[in-house]
Structure formats: structure tokens, C-alpha cells
Design a protein around this motif. Structure first.
Motif, PDB file in Angstrom:
ATOM      1  N   ILE A   1       0.975  -1.187   0.051  1.00 52.83           N
ATOM      2  CA  ILE A   1      -0.071  -0.157   0.184  1.00 52.83           C
ATOM      3  C   ILE A   1       0.835   1.315  -0.006  1.00 52.83           C
ATOM      4  O   ILE A   1       1.754   1.341   0.947  1.00 52.83           O
ATOM      5  N   LEU A   2       0.936   1.962  -1.244  1.00 52.01           N
ATOM      6  CA  LEU A   2       1.505   3.346  -1.314  1.00 52.01           C
ATOM      7  C   LEU A   2       0.864   4.528  -0.160  1.00 52.01           C
ATOM      8  O   LEU A   2      -0.369   4.228   0.282  1.00 52.01           O
ATOM      9  N   PRO A   3       1.413   5.440  -0.181  1.00 54.13           N
ATOM     10  CA  PRO A   3       0.817   6.798   0.669  1.00 54.13           C
ATOM     11  C   PRO A   3      -0.608   6.939   0.046  1.00 54.13           C
ATOM     12  O   PRO A   3      -0.891   6.992  -1.130  1.00 54.13           O
TER      13      PRO A   3
ATOM     14  N   VAL B   1      13.264   1.783  -9.494  1.00 56.14           N
ATOM     15  CA  VAL B   1      13.685   0.620 -10.112  1.00 56.14           C
ATOM     16  C   VAL B   1      13.643  -0.592  -9.533  1.00 56.14           C
ATOM     17  O   VAL B   1      12.926  -1.615 -10.031  1.00 56.14           O
ATOM     18  N   GLU B   2      14.065  -0.682  -8.416  1.00 57.42           N
ATOM     19  CA  GLU B   2      14.184  -2.052  -7.532  1.00 57.42           C
ATOM     20  C   GLU B   2      12.738  -2.415  -7.233  1.00 57.42           C
ATOM     21  O   GLU B   2      12.305  -3.942  -7.367  1.00 57.42           O
TER      22      GLU B   2
ATOM     23  N   VAL C   1       7.863   8.392  -1.512  1.00 59.93           N
ATOM     24  CA  VAL C   1       8.186   6.629  -1.437  1.00 59.93           C
ATOM     25  C   VAL C   1       9.974   7.171  -1.326  1.00 59.93           C
ATOM     26  O   VAL C   1      10.653   7.361  -2.437  1.00 59.93           O
ATOM     27  N   LYS C   2      10.487   6.297  -0.306  1.00 61.95           N
ATOM     28  CA  LYS C   2      12.013   6.516  -0.178  1.00 61.95           C
ATOM     29  C   LYS C   2      12.753   5.391  -0.931  1.00 61.95           C
ATOM     30  O   LYS C   2      13.993   5.646  -1.125  1.00 61.95           O
ATOM     31  N   ASN C   3      11.921   4.395  -1.115  1.00 61.56           N
ATOM     32  CA  ASN C   3      12.987   3.198  -1.999  1.00 61.56           C
ATOM     33  C   ASN C   3      13.425   3.337  -3.281  1.00 61.56           C
ATOM     34  O   ASN C   3      12.680   4.595  -3.881  1.00 61.56           O
ATOM     35  N   ASP C   4      14.193   2.769  -3.869  1.00 62.83           N
ATOM     36  CA  ASP C   4      14.577   2.676  -5.375  1.00 62.83           C
ATOM     37  C   ASP C   4      13.418   2.642  -5.953  1.00 62.83           C
ATOM     38  O   ASP C   4      13.389   1.280  -5.935  1.00 62.83           O
TER      39      ASP C   4
ATOM     40  N   ASN D   1       7.093  -9.083  -2.336  1.00 62.08           N
ATOM     41  CA  ASN D   1       7.162  -9.385  -0.676  1.00 62.08           C
ATOM     42  C   ASN D   1       8.404  -9.082  -0.180  1.00 62.08           C
ATOM     43  O   ASN D   1       8.584  -8.914   1.154  1.00 62.08           O
ATOM     44  N   GLU D   2       9.568  -9.158  -1.150  1.00 64.02           N
ATOM     45  CA  GLU D   2      10.791  -8.888  -0.613  1.00 64.02           C
ATOM     46  C   GLU D   2      11.074  -7.526  -0.286  1.00 64.02           C
ATOM     47  O   GLU D   2      12.157  -7.222   0.241  1.00 64.02           O
ATOM     48  N   ILE D   3      10.201  -6.601  -0.702  1.00 62.08           N
ATOM     49  CA  ILE D   3      10.761  -4.960  -0.631  1.00 62.08           C
ATOM     50  C   ILE D   3      10.066  -4.605   0.810  1.00 62.08           C
ATOM     51  O   ILE D   3       8.891  -4.639   1.244  1.00 62.08           O
ATOM     52  N   ASP D   4      10.820  -3.727   1.449  1.00 60.36           N
ATOM     53  CA  ASP D   4      10.653  -3.089   2.623  1.00 60.36           C
ATOM     54  C   ASP D   4      10.147  -1.731   2.273  1.00 60.36           C
ATOM     55  O   ASP D   4      11.119  -0.905   2.074  1.00 60.36           O
TER      56      ASP D   4
END
Ligand code: AMP
Ligand code: GLY
Length: 423
Positions: free
Chosen positions: A212-214, A311-312, A306-309, A323-326
Motif C-alpha cells: 500500500i502506497l501513501p 527501479v528496484e 516513497v523512499k525506496n529505489d 514481498n521482499e521489498i521493505d
């Protein structure tokens, strides 16, 4: 990774801006793009619906991922086109296949999906020319206001809300008999009116897992106090203050989980963004609509938090390892204010020179309807430029957005001065 984004709005500029920050990115193209994407990526003059031209480009430039911004190419089957082509089928497309894109392409389909999976939404019935009389009878059974929705895509104009029964019947006839919205209104969904405050929830799914995104709230009307004609969106804020933990828990349990599960059960492959339009009725969330893409201008406040990369994250969508993404979300609020052309959403002029962009401070400029002409940024659409800022809360963020909007100028420029007024 070499990525191609399809689209040309503020949403696509925001996605490009975020992808550009990834160390994994080696080349970024946007088709057709705008003046903002041209500054950070390479614009390609290809229409989002010209699948053959997209194929040629993807193969010639060895593109490794395609991110689809708007709904049109998804509803037209761009993802299926890739899967069915021997040369393209290994290249991931972010965005659902045509069957699932019908959640946005047909309101009747979306309603049936929600009913099947017990997802809370307004009561409804749908009608065609053949049972117009029944439609009028159904309206008589409802309390005003009356909500009539053209089944198909109608450029955001297909929903009509009327308080008078006779006018509602007239509208139903205009939609079904006079094809007011063309083939889009060959079927009309009539719904119970939901009284409450709206918000949007964005979900990213790989078909198996979801994140769930913001949340965000968008301001669609042209006029202050939510008056006047509907637009594509005049501003947005994220997060939505009233979407607290308890309310988000209800949304996740009652809506997000059954939606993702329902897609699986119904064999509707989905790798991409789901935009869930909601109304808070009392303390309960009800779905008004699904869109099969990110919102615009909601992307301009959701993606910067969203702080994550990215592309990843999108690779995880493609590989079904979400499921592996935090997922890490910026605690700050983000707001965006959209500047628009004079006359929008009616007729407006283009090609106006935009000044003041270089003076923008502590804010992000996301271009929408702009183009570069001889090195100068000119207007090229109704919604022109969104100014996004952060703050400890949305009020502080808005101050910065507005301070910067005041530095921009083009002939006829207009914007709403009351984003967030209802919160
Ligand atoms: P939609 O295109 O389905 O998002 O509808 C456009 C707008 O109409 C929504 O953003 C709501 O403001 C309003 N709307 C749609 N359905 C309903 C409903 N059942 N009750 C109240 N307002 C609605
Ligand atoms: N801002 C509404 C939408 O993108 O549909």
C-alpha cells in the motif's frame, strides 16, 4: 536498466524524476513526454497507443522495462501486445493486461467485480437502451441526488450527479438514446449516492503480493470550494490526515486484500498500480471507482514520499517478489498545486511562454502540458505545471507550494488557492 515510460503528464514526469534517482537506471526514455521529461530523459515522439512504433523503438534501443502512465494503452491492451509478441514477451510491462484494465474501462465490470468479492461500494443497477423504462423506474425508487455513470471511458466526464428526478430521467435518456458520451454511454450504471469525504489509496501489486502506497486527496473541480467544472485535478495532498491507522486497517482488510485476491480468483493477471477511489461514509470506506494506473496529480505527491529505489521496486513487481521489498515512506507531508491555462477545462490557448521556473526554491517542478520551443518552456495543454513541496504537515507544505507558484507566470495562468480547504 533501460526504461521507457509511456505518457506525457505530470504523473509521467514524477515517475521519471524518481526512476532517474536510481543507480540501476542506465537510460530513460519517455514517449511522448513533455518539457520536464526532456530535461531529465529522452523524449520520443511516439503516441502511447501506437504499439507498432513502440515495439520498433523498444527493440532498437534494447529497452528492458516499460512503465505505462495513462489508462488508454492499458485498456487497449499494450501489455497483452507485449506478451503475445515473440520478440517482446520477456520485457516487463508495468500495468495490467487488458482484461484487468477493464476495471477502469467499464464501470459495470468494476461493480460486478466488487459485488462478487464483497467489496463495499454503492448499490447500483445498470441499464441499456433495451431497458430504459426499468432505469426510469429504478430512479424513482432512489432518494436524490441521483448518480448516473457512463459505463465506458469518457475522459473523466461520464459521471453526472443530479438532484431532480425528472432531470435524472432526461439525462438517462440522453446517455442511452442520444449517445451523449458515444459508445461509452451505451450502458449506464445508476448508483446510490454516497455522502462523505473522498480519498484515494494506491496499491502496487505483482499479482501475488501487494504494497500500500501513501494515500492522497485530489481536488478535481476548477473552482475554489470545490465548485465549477471537473478537471483532471488541480492539486493534491498526501497523506490524507483523516486516514488514520484504524481507517487504513479497514481499507486494507475490506478492500485491498479482497481486490488483490479477487484479481487472482478471477484470473485477471495484474502487475502494476491500482488506484482505489474511496468515500468515507460515517467511519467506513466504500469504493467509488478503480483506476488501473496512478493518479495525476496524486503521483506528484505519492511518489516523492516513497523512499525506496523505484527501479528496484518495479523489478520486484515484474519478478513477483514484491514481498521482499521493505517499503519506506517519508514521514513528511507532500502537497502539489497545479497551474492551468486560462479557460481550462474549457477551451484555452497554448504556446504561452512560462517564466519563473528558475526561481523555484525548496520545491519540485513537475511539468504536465509543456513543451520546449527553441530552448524555452511553453504551455502545451490545460494542466501546465505542478509544484510539489514537503512540510511537517500539509499546511506547511502548501505554504511552500504556494510561495513558489507565485513566482511562475504565463498569460492566463490560473490555479486553485484553497487546496486542502476541507481538511
Ligand atoms: P468516478 O469517475 O466514478 O470517480 O466519479 C467521479 C466523481 O463523482 C467522484 O470523484 C465522486 O466525487 C462522484 N461520485 C461518483 N460516484 C458517487 C457516488 N456513488 N456517490 C457520491 N458521489 C459519487
Ligand atoms: N486525479 C484523478 C485521476 O488521475 O484520475
Amino acid at each position: 536498466m533501460k526504461i521507457l515510460i509511456l505518457g506525457s503528464g505530470g504523473r509521467e514526469h514524477a515517475l521519471a524524476w524518481k526512476l532517474k534517482q536510481s543507480a540501476k537506471l542506465t537510460a530513460l526514455f519517455v514517449a511522448p513526454g513533455n518539457a520536464g521529461t526532456e530535461l531529465i530523459a529522452k523524449n520520443i515522439p511516439i503516441s502511447v497507443n501506437d504499439f507498432d512504433a513502440i515495439k520498433d523503438f523498444v527493440l532498437s534501443r534494447e529497452i528492458e522495462m516499460v512503465v505505462v502512465g495513462p489508462e488508454d494503452p492499458l485498456v487497449n491492451g499494450v501489455h497483452d501486445f507485449f506478451l503475445e509478441d515473440g520478440q517482446l514477451n520477456k520485457i516487463p510491462v508495468i500495468g495490467p493486461q487488458k482484461a484487468a484494465a477493464t476495471l477502469e474501462g467499464s464501470k459495470e465490470f468494476a461493480k460486478e467485480f466488487m459485488m462478487r468479492h464483497k467489496i463495499p461500494t454503492a448499490q447500483y443497477q445498470s441499464f441499456t437502451k433495451a431497458n430504459l423504462e426499468k432505469g426510469c423506474y429504478f430512479l424513482e425508487q432512489l432518494k436524490p441526488p441521483y448518480v448516473l455513470k457512463a459505463d465506458g471511458l469518457a475522459a473523466g466526464k461520464g459521471v453526472v450527479i443530479l438532484s431532480d428526478l425528472e432531470e435524472a430521467k432526461k439525462e438517462l435518456k440522453a446517455m442511452l438514446l442520444d449517445k451523449k458520451f458515444g459508445d461509452a454511454s451505451a450502458t449506464v450504471v445508476i448508483e446510490e449516492f454516497l455522502d462523505g469525504i473522498e480519498l484515494s489509496v494506491f496499491v502496487l501489486t505483482d499479482g501475488e503480493n501487494y504494497k500500500i502506497l501513501p494515500t492522497a486527496k485530489d481536488y478535481k473541480r476548477i473552482g475554489e470550494g470545490d465548485t465549477g467544472l471537473n478537471t483532471g485535478g488541480m492539486g493534491a495532498i498526501s497523506p490524507v490526515p483523516f486516514a488514520d491507522k484504524a481507517f487504513m486497517h479497514k481499507i486494507e482488510e475490506r478492500i485491498v486484500k479482497p481486490t488483490v485476491e479477487g484479481l487472482k480468483t478471477d484470473n485477471l493477471p495484474y502487475k502494476g498500480f491500482i488506484f482505489i477511489g474511496l468515500i468515507k461514509v460515517g467511519d467506513d470506506p466504500k469504493v467509488i471507482e478503480y483506476n488501473v494506473r496512478m493518479g495525476d496529480p496524486e503521483t506528484e505527491v505519492v511518489v516523492p514520499r516513497v523512499k525506496n529505489d523505484l527501479v528496484e521496486v518495479l523489478q520486484a513487481v515484474a519478478n513477483q517478489t514484491l514481498n521482499e521489498i521493505d517499503l519506506q515512506i517519508d514521514e513528511r507531508s507532500a502537497t502539489t498545486v497545479m497551474t492551468v491555462s486560462g479557460g481550462y477545462p474549457g477551451t484555452y490557448e497554448k504556446e504561452k511562454e512560462i517564466t519563473g521556473i528558475d526561481a523555484i526554491e525548496d520545491a519540485i517542478v513537475f511539468h504536465a502540458g509543456t513543451k520546449l520551443v527553441d530552448g524555452k518552456v511553453r504551455t502545451n495543454g490545460g494542466r501546465v505545471m505542478a509544484i510539489t513541496s514537503y512540510g511537517k504537515d500539509f499546511k506547511e507544505a502548501l505554504k511552500t507550494s504556494y510561495k513558489n507558484v507565485a513566482k511562475l507566470s504565463f498569460e492566463g495562468m490560473n490555479y486553485r488557492k484553497d487546496i486542502g480547504f476541507d481538511l
